[in-house]
Design a protein around this motif. Structure first.
Motif, mmCIF file in Angstrom:
data_model
loop_
_atom_site.group_PDB
_atom_site.id
_atom_site.type_symbol
_atom_site.label_atom_id
_atom_site.label_comp_id
_atom_site.label_asym_id
_atom_site.label_seq_id
_atom_site.Cartn_x
_atom_site.Cartn_y
_atom_site.Cartn_z
ATOM 1 N N TYR A 78 -16.136 -30.348 3.189
ATOM 2 C CA TYR A 78 -14.857 -30.994 2.939
ATOM 3 C C TYR A 78 -13.937 -29.986 2.255
ATOM 4 C CZ TYR A 78 -17.572 -35.253 3.625
ATOM 5 O OH TYR A 78 -18.385 -36.235 4.130
ATOM 6 N N ARG A 79 -12.730 -29.829 2.738
ATOM 7 C CA ARG A 79 -11.774 -28.911 2.107
ATOM 8 C C ARG A 79 -11.442 -29.388 0.706
ATOM 9 N NH1 ARG A 79 -7.272 -26.441 5.863
ATOM 10 N NH2 ARG A 79 -6.846 -25.564 3.824
ATOM 11 N N ALA A 80 -11.266 -28.418 -0.195
ATOM 12 C CA ALA A 80 -10.974 -28.741 -1.586
ATOM 13 C C ALA A 80 -9.603 -29.390 -1.738
ATOM 14 C CB ALA A 80 -11.056 -27.492 -2.451
ATOM 15 N N LEU A 81 -8.624 -28.838 -1.072
ATOM 16 C CA LEU A 81 -7.273 -29.389 -1.175
ATOM 17 C C LEU A 81 -6.936 -30.098 0.120
ATOM 18 C CD1 LEU A 81 -5.454 -26.388 -2.862
ATOM 19 C CD2 LEU A 81 -6.362 -28.449 -3.930
ATOM 20 N N GLY A 82 -6.894 -31.385 0.044
ATOM 21 C CA GLY A 82 -6.573 -32.148 1.232
ATOM 22 C C GLY A 82 -6.764 -33.629 0.992
ATOM 23 N N ALA A 105 -19.804 -19.166 2.163
ATOM 24 C CA ALA A 105 -20.195 -18.570 0.891
ATOM 25 C C ALA A 105 -20.679 -19.654 -0.060
ATOM 26 C CB ALA A 105 -19.014 -17.824 0.281
ATOM 27 N N ILE A 106 -21.847 -19.407 -0.679
ATOM 28 C CA ILE A 106 -22.402 -20.329 -1.671
ATOM 29 C C ILE A 106 -23.070 -19.505 -2.768
ATOM 30 C CG2 ILE A 106 -22.751 -22.294 -0.124
ATOM 31 C CD1 ILE A 106 -25.596 -21.443 0.327
ATOM 32 N N GLY A 107 -23.429 -20.155 -3.834
ATOM 33 C CA GLY A 107 -24.122 -19.483 -4.923
ATOM 34 C C GLY A 107 -25.566 -19.171 -4.551
ATOM 35 N N GLU A 108 -26.194 -18.291 -5.333
ATOM 36 C CA GLU A 108 -27.580 -17.860 -5.060
ATOM 37 C C GLU A 108 -28.556 -19.039 -5.065
ATOM 38 O OE1 GLU A 108 -30.422 -15.404 -3.889
ATOM 39 O OE2 GLU A 108 -28.513 -14.512 -4.445
ATOM 40 N N SER A 109 -28.485 -19.919 -6.058
ATOM 41 C CA SER A 109 -29.409 -21.058 -6.106
ATOM 42 C C SER A 109 -29.112 -22.043 -4.982
ATOM 43 C CB SER A 109 -29.360 -21.748 -7.467
ATOM 44 O OG SER A 109 -28.071 -22.256 -7.716
ATOM 45 N N ALA A 110 -27.834 -22.188 -4.615
ATOM 46 C CA ALA A 110 -27.483 -23.066 -3.496
ATOM 47 C C ALA A 110 -28.017 -22.501 -2.181
ATOM 48 C CB ALA A 110 -25.970 -23.245 -3.427
ATOM 49 N N PHE A 111 -28.082 -21.172 -2.072
ATOM 50 C CA PHE A 111 -28.639 -20.549 -0.873
ATOM 51 C C PHE A 111 -30.126 -20.884 -0.746
ATOM 52 C CE2 PHE A 111 -30.706 -16.801 1.130
ATOM 53 C CZ PHE A 111 -30.232 -17.002 2.406
ATOM 54 N N LEU A 148 -15.768 -21.680 3.323
ATOM 55 C CA LEU A 148 -15.995 -21.483 4.749
ATOM 56 C C LEU A 148 -15.003 -20.442 5.237
ATOM 57 C CD1 LEU A 148 -17.457 -22.693 7.311
ATOM 58 C CD2 LEU A 148 -15.473 -24.166 7.523
ATOM 59 N N GLN A 149 -15.472 -19.477 6.016
ATOM 60 C CA GLN A 149 -14.577 -18.423 6.483
ATOM 61 C C GLN A 149 -13.916 -18.831 7.784
ATOM 62 O OE1 GLN A 149 -16.336 -14.553 7.219
ATOM 63 N NE2 GLN A 149 -14.456 -13.575 6.537
ATOM 64 N N ARG A 150 -12.602 -18.720 7.788
ATOM 65 C CA ARG A 150 -11.793 -18.949 8.990
ATOM 66 C C ARG A 150 -10.975 -17.694 9.207
ATOM 67 N NH1 ARG A 150 -10.312 -24.653 9.833
ATOM 68 N NH2 ARG A 150 -12.203 -25.407 10.805
ATOM 69 N N GLY A 151 -11.339 -16.883 10.181
ATOM 70 C CA GLY A 151 -10.667 -15.605 10.382
ATOM 71 C C GLY A 151 -10.949 -14.705 9.189
ATOM 72 N N GLN A 152 -9.910 -14.221 8.545
ATOM 73 C CA GLN A 152 -10.071 -13.384 7.354
ATOM 74 C C GLN A 152 -9.936 -14.190 6.065
ATOM 75 O OE1 GLN A 152 -11.002 -10.150 7.531
ATOM 76 N NE2 GLN A 152 -11.174 -10.591 9.714
ATOM 77 N N ARG A 153 -9.613 -15.464 6.160
ATOM 78 C CA ARG A 153 -9.391 -16.307 4.987
ATOM 79 C C ARG A 153 -10.628 -17.124 4.645
ATOM 80 N NH1 ARG A 153 -5.034 -20.218 6.236
ATOM 81 N NH2 ARG A 153 -5.776 -20.991 4.256
ATOM 82 N N TRP A 154 -10.752 -17.455 3.370
ATOM 83 C CA TRP A 154 -11.809 -18.341 2.904
ATOM 84 C C TRP A 154 -11.183 -19.681 2.552
ATOM 85 C CZ3 TRP A 154 -16.807 -17.389 3.398
ATOM 86 C CH2 TRP A 154 -17.218 -16.070 3.582
ATOM 87 N N LEU A 155 -11.744 -20.756 3.110
ATOM 88 C CA LEU A 155 -11.312 -22.108 2.779
ATOM 89 C C LEU A 155 -12.296 -22.649 1.746
ATOM 90 C CD1 LEU A 155 -10.662 -23.542 6.346
ATOM 91 C CD2 LEU A 155 -8.993 -22.609 4.751
ATOM 92 N N TYR A 156 -11.798 -23.014 0.590
ATOM 93 C CA TYR A 156 -12.652 -23.505 -0.476
ATOM 94 C C TYR A 156 -12.838 -25.003 -0.335
ATOM 95 C CZ TYR A 156 -11.704 -18.932 -2.207
ATOM 96 O OH TYR A 156 -11.602 -17.582 -2.300
ATOM 97 N N GLY A 157 -14.032 -25.444 -0.704
ATOM 98 C CA GLY A 157 -14.300 -26.862 -0.590
ATOM 99 C C GLY A 157 -15.632 -27.249 -1.181
#
Length: 133
Positions: free
Chosen positions: A61-65, A114-120, A40-49
């Motif tokens: 859900y955030r990956a690290l948390g 951002a997600i993978g092509e099949s997930a899209f 998920l994009q927050r400003g210029q950063r990507w939060l992975y989850g």
């Protein structure tokens, strides 16, 4: 063994256990039905989850948390896809080249994830299966 050494060892063990718990949570969530890796994009950063389809919602859900609540919830029927694109060169360092960046509008706010092509493809199917407004 000195007191300081015991404190250092105990602190290291606590950090390792916390890290193992976070990784176990990730693996558990990714194995559940309707789960997919995403960012998920927050400003210029990507939060992975992890995204999870549940009860007409896509929950992020955030990956690290530690939290058990989703960071972001997209409700089907309220999401409008504005566009899609490939990562720009600056994003290519942090996202795989096969990633699809989805730009959508929900509840008056524009966001990107951002997600993978099949997930899209699955995401579009999920949106189309919503009841008419």
């Amino acid at each position: 063994m000195h007191t300081f050494d015991v404190i250092v060892v105990c602190t290291a063990v606590v950090f390792l256990l916390a890290f193992a718990a976070i990784l176990a949570r990730q693996r558990y969530m990714l194995k559940s039905t309707g789960a997919l890796p995403m960012a998920l994009q927050r400003g210029q950063r990507w939060l992975y989850g992890i995204g999870r389809y549940q009860d007409g919602e896509l929950r992020f859900y955030r990956a690290l948390g530690w939290g058990t609540r989703p960071t972001r919830v997209l409700r089907r029927g309220r999401v409008e896809v504005v566009g899609r694109r490939a990562p720009v060169p600056a994003e290519s360092r942090s996202l795989p080249p096969t990633t699809v960046i989805v730009q959508c509008r929900t509840d008056g706010e524009t966001m990107s994830f951002a997600i993978g092509e099949s997930a899209f493809t699955g995401f579009l199917s999920w949106l189309e299966s919503s009841a008419p407004r």
